[in-house]
Design a protein around this motif. Structure first.
Motif, mmCIF file in Angstrom:
data_model
loop_
_atom_site.group_PDB
_atom_site.id
_atom_site.type_symbol
_atom_site.label_atom_id
_atom_site.label_comp_id
_atom_site.label_asym_id
_atom_site.label_seq_id
_atom_site.Cartn_x
_atom_site.Cartn_y
_atom_site.Cartn_z
ATOM 1 N N ASP A 1 4.898 30.000 12.206
ATOM 2 C CA ASP A 1 3.675 29.308 12.582
ATOM 3 C C ASP A 1 2.572 29.825 11.662
ATOM 4 N N TRP A 2 2.060 28.972 10.787
ATOM 5 C CA TRP A 2 1.094 29.421 9.789
ATOM 6 C C TRP A 2 -0.296 29.664 10.361
ATOM 7 N N CYS A 3 -0.466 29.494 11.664
ATOM 8 C CA CYS A 3 -1.701 29.966 12.299
ATOM 9 C C CYS A 3 -1.631 31.481 12.528
ATOM 10 N N GLU A 4 -0.477 32.077 12.255
ATOM 11 C CA GLU A 4 -0.287 33.518 12.404
ATOM 12 C C GLU A 4 0.105 34.126 11.061
ATOM 13 N N ALA A 5 0.059 35.451 11.000
ATOM 14 C CA ALA A 5 0.474 36.159 9.785
ATOM 15 C C ALA A 5 1.992 36.130 9.661
ATOM 16 N N MET A 6 2.453 36.135 8.421
ATOM 17 C CA MET A 6 3.886 36.158 8.137
ATOM 18 C C MET A 6 4.414 37.587 8.245
ATOM 19 N N LEU B 1 -7.549 18.288 0.133
ATOM 20 C CA LEU B 1 -7.576 19.192 -1.021
ATOM 21 C C LEU B 1 -8.997 19.576 -1.417
ATOM 22 N N VAL B 2 -9.944 18.686 -1.245
ATOM 23 C CA VAL B 2 -11.343 19.014 -1.550
ATOM 24 C C VAL B 2 -11.820 20.154 -0.648
ATOM 25 N N LYS B 3 -11.446 20.100 0.630
ATOM 26 C CA LYS B 3 -11.801 21.186 1.555
ATOM 27 C C LYS B 3 -11.119 22.493 1.150
ATOM 28 N N VAL B 4 -9.836 22.393 0.792
ATOM 29 C CA VAL B 4 -9.087 23.583 0.387
ATOM 30 C C VAL B 4 -9.682 24.170 -0.891
ATOM 31 N N LYS B 5 -10.094 23.293 -1.800
ATOM 32 C CA LYS B 5 -10.660 23.765 -3.076
ATOM 33 C C LYS B 5 -11.911 24.601 -2.852
ATOM 34 N N SER B 6 -12.715 24.241 -1.864
ATOM 35 C CA SER B 6 -13.929 25.027 -1.594
ATOM 36 C C SER B 6 -13.573 26.426 -1.093
ATOM 37 N N ILE B 7 -12.489 26.536 -0.300
ATOM 38 C CA ILE B 7 -12.050 27.861 0.160
ATOM 39 C C ILE B 7 -11.482 28.657 -1.007
ATOM 40 N N ASP C 1 -8.103 30.609 7.486
ATOM 41 C CA ASP C 1 -7.179 31.664 7.900
ATOM 42 C C ASP C 1 -5.839 31.537 7.172
ATOM 43 N N ILE C 2 -5.397 30.308 6.972
ATOM 44 C CA ILE C 2 -4.148 30.105 6.231
ATOM 45 C C ILE C 2 -4.321 30.539 4.785
ATOM 46 N N MET C 3 -5.466 30.212 4.194
ATOM 47 C CA MET C 3 -5.712 30.600 2.810
ATOM 48 C C MET C 3 -5.811 32.120 2.660
ATOM 49 N N LEU C 4 -6.411 32.786 3.631
ATOM 50 C CA LEU C 4 -6.492 34.246 3.590
ATOM 51 C C LEU C 4 -5.103 34.872 3.672
ATOM 52 N N THR D 1 3.870 39.895 -1.668
ATOM 53 C CA THR D 1 5.302 39.601 -1.606
ATOM 54 C C THR D 1 5.724 38.577 -2.652
ATOM 55 N N TYR D 2 4.919 37.523 -2.869
ATOM 56 C CA TYR D 2 5.370 36.361 -3.642
ATOM 57 C C TYR D 2 4.611 36.180 -4.951
ATOM 58 N N ASP D 3 5.359 35.714 -5.969
ATOM 59 C CA ASP D 3 4.771 35.399 -7.274
ATOM 60 C C ASP D 3 4.212 33.986 -7.293
ATOM 61 N N LEU D 4 4.819 33.080 -6.522
ATOM 62 C CA LEU D 4 4.383 31.692 -6.493
ATOM 63 C C LEU D 4 4.541 31.153 -5.080
ATOM 64 N N ILE D 5 3.502 30.472 -4.597
ATOM 65 C CA ILE D 5 3.517 29.868 -3.270
ATOM 66 C C ILE D 5 3.340 28.364 -3.410
ATOM 67 N N HIS D 6 4.192 27.620 -2.720
ATOM 68 C CA HIS D 6 4.152 26.162 -2.765
ATOM 69 C C HIS D 6 3.867 25.625 -1.369
ATOM 70 N N ALA D 7 2.938 24.681 -1.263
ATOM 71 C CA ALA D 7 2.571 24.114 0.045
ATOM 72 C C ALA D 7 2.472 22.606 -0.068
ATOM 73 N N ASP D 8 3.442 21.911 0.505
ATOM 74 C CA ASP D 8 3.487 20.455 0.468
ATOM 75 C C ASP D 8 3.038 19.887 1.815
ATOM 76 N N SER D 9 1.880 19.234 1.836
ATOM 77 C CA SER D 9 1.327 18.608 3.052
ATOM 78 C C SER D 9 1.131 19.600 4.194
ATOM 79 N N LEU D 10 1.042 20.879 3.871
ATOM 80 C CA LEU D 10 0.902 21.908 4.894
ATOM 81 C C LEU D 10 -0.458 21.832 5.584
ATOM 82 N N PHE D 11 -1.518 21.626 4.795
ATOM 83 C CA PHE D 11 -2.851 21.650 5.379
ATOM 84 C C PHE D 11 -3.129 20.411 6.218
#
Length: 504
Positions: free
Chosen positions: A401-406, A457-463, A433-436, A412-422
């Motif tokens: 659940d990405w509302c919580e910490a992993m 994506l515009v909202k995500v870009k501001s974060i 919180d997800i971006m943090l 841990t990761y070199d590359l993170i991919h997020a498809d339609s996650l937001f």
């Protein structure tokens, strides 16, 4: 051990985690299997505690991993060769493995050369940072423990489960931990146990245990395995191997191990904050004792291309063999496009990859020729539970659940991919919180690829700008008229100050 399970803070922490002073990009794979920079994981405890067992040693500004383990001080390679004399590790029939109590994950690290990918788990305990060392080596791992909750995997996920002196009390609590191993073990899969009590007649003095107690412990483990309808395949020297049946055609419930009832909260694939139980997870029904419950899997590498049984048996709503094939073709096209925009993808610069919304594992499948491994995450909020399909393809992953910490360490990761996650989480928790959390688990100079609707994506870009990442929004691979866009971002290099520079 409940205190070592996931416990989230009441409020999300609005802060960033700096890398330690002197942090450097990890060694590229395969060199990273055998060495890591001390500054990246500045903990020397294991070099002292496990010095005679060849887990890890300190050598100037780096750590060296000789490949040893508590019950294989001569090295994981020799230990795996001993296992290979007992079961076939070369024909591709065994692809996914689970290592419980993994230490620094040398078993999983050396299995990779045999095209067997291992999910290595261990708790954060007195063996400080063992899982962090594994990840620094470029080996799949996450923080996990067998206590009261199911492991975050679907049923019938792993071809092998392994315990090398992992200190799990397998016979206690009505065998609940072995019962959980049975849930995640594929029909016909193997459970491998080395260390106490195996070969107790030879080692009882060194273990400082009584013969009678060790014999009784092994007898109890044997009885739990029998109640699961497992067959003890072989016990030779320090290794014992049991095999789960291909089906439950002749498996009879016992007084202490009845079959789980078919209720929604006890679905075998439900595994997010789900209590473990002692009832036996029933396998899919078969028409004969020769049939493999749930469907027979192809050997690796054919497995990742062929139609998974969960799909051709129509057990996942809305996913057909046709949609699966279309998805695979789409991801091959997308990865080709990604590589035109990030010329470091596929070069060996990235090793540990995370797909935050993996669906059918197409992202991982399209990268199969690259020297990477992918942690495929199926969010618990996803419309369909597809993690079982990902495992049937021969890949690994977890529920989250990405509302919580992993359940992993920073960086841990070199590359993170997020498809339609937001889009999935836009009304569930704060995107910040997800971006943090992405910032926490991404390595300095690591890359992020986010694809979503342009308004999101515009909202995500501001974060992202607030995190001071370098970023750019680019068009969809099918052109500028598609509303879905892509955001490519790189986390800047920054660390905590040197100890002499720190102030109150």
């Amino acid at each position: 051990m409940i205190y070592r399970e996931r416990h989230c803070p009441q409020e999300a922490l609005k802060c960033r985690v700096p890398a330690p002073y002197g942090y450097r990009n990890p060694f590229p794979w395969p060199a990273s299997r055998d060495r890591a920079w001390f500054a990246n994981v500045p903990h020397r405890e294991l070099t002292v505690e496990k010095a005679v067992q060849n887990w890890i040693r300190s050598d100037g500004d780096r750590f060296i991993f000789p490949g040893g383990g508590t019950t294989f001080p001569n090295g994981a390679q020799a230990y795996i060769e001993d296992i290979g004399k007992l079961i076939n590790l070369k024909d591709g029939s065994l692809r996914t493995a689970l290592d419980t109590g993994c230490g620094v994950a040398s078993w999983g690290a050396y299995l990779l050369s045999r095209d067997i990918v291992t999910m290595s788990i261990a708790p954060r305990d007195t063996h400080e940072a063992q899982v962090q060392f594994a990840l620094e080596r470029g080996v799949p791992a996450f923080i996990g423990i067998l206590a009261t909750k199911r492991l975050p995997f679907p049923s019938r996920a792993f071809d092998i489960s392994h315990c090398s002196r992992c200190l799990i009390p397998w016979a206690q609590y009505d065998g609940i931990f072995l019962n959980e191993v049975d849930r995640v073990l594929r029909p016909g899969g193997y459970w491998i146990l080395s260390g106490p009590p195996i070969n107790w007649k030879k080692y009882w003095k060194g273990w400082q245990r009584k013969k009678k107690d060790l014999q009784e412990e092994q007898t109890k483990i044997e009885n739990v395995a029998k109640s699961l309808c497992w067959n003890k395949l072989i016990e030779k020297d320090d290794i014992a191997i049991w095999q789960k049946p291909k089906n439950h055609f002749h498996c009879k419930p016992t007084q202490h191990r009845s079959f789980c009832t078919a209720v929604a909260q006890n679905h075998p694939d439900k595994a997010w904050y789900t209590d473990m139980e002692t009832c036996l997870t029933p396998l899919p029904q078969v028409s004969s004792k020769q049939e493999t419950a749930g469907g027979l899997l192809d050997n690796w590498p054919k497995r990742f291309k062929s139609i998974p049984p969960r799909i051709y048996q129509a057990t996942i709503q809305g996913i057909t063999p046709e949609t699966y094939s279309e998805n695979s073709d789409m991801w091959n096209k997308r990865i080709s496009y990604y590589k035109t925009l990030n010329n470091q993808l596929g070069t060996g610069r990235y090793r540990n990859l995370l797909d935050m919304n993996a669906y059918l594992g197409g992202f991982a499948a399209a990268l199969i020729q690259d020297p990477v491994w992918v942690m495929n995450v199926v969010p618990v909020q996803a419309k369909v539970n597809t993690l079982g399909v990902i495992y049937e393809r021969g890949f690994i992953g977890i529920y989250h659940d990405w509302c919580e910490a992993m359940s992993t360490y920073p960086r841990t990761y070199d590359l993170i991919h997020a498809d339609s996650l937001f889009s999935l989480y836009s009304n569930r928790c704060e995107l910040e919180d997800i971006m943090l959390e992405m910032d926490r688990i991404l390595r300095p100079e690591g890359c992020v690829i986010i694809r979503d609707d342009v308004d999101i994506l515009v909202k995500v870009k501001s974060i992202v700008n607030g995190l001071e990442w370098d970023s750019i929004i680019v068009d969809h691979e099918d052109g500028p008229l598609v509303r879905e866009k892509l955001l490519f971002a790189v986390k800047k290099y920054w660390t905590a100050p040197a100890a002499s520079d720190k102030t109150d």
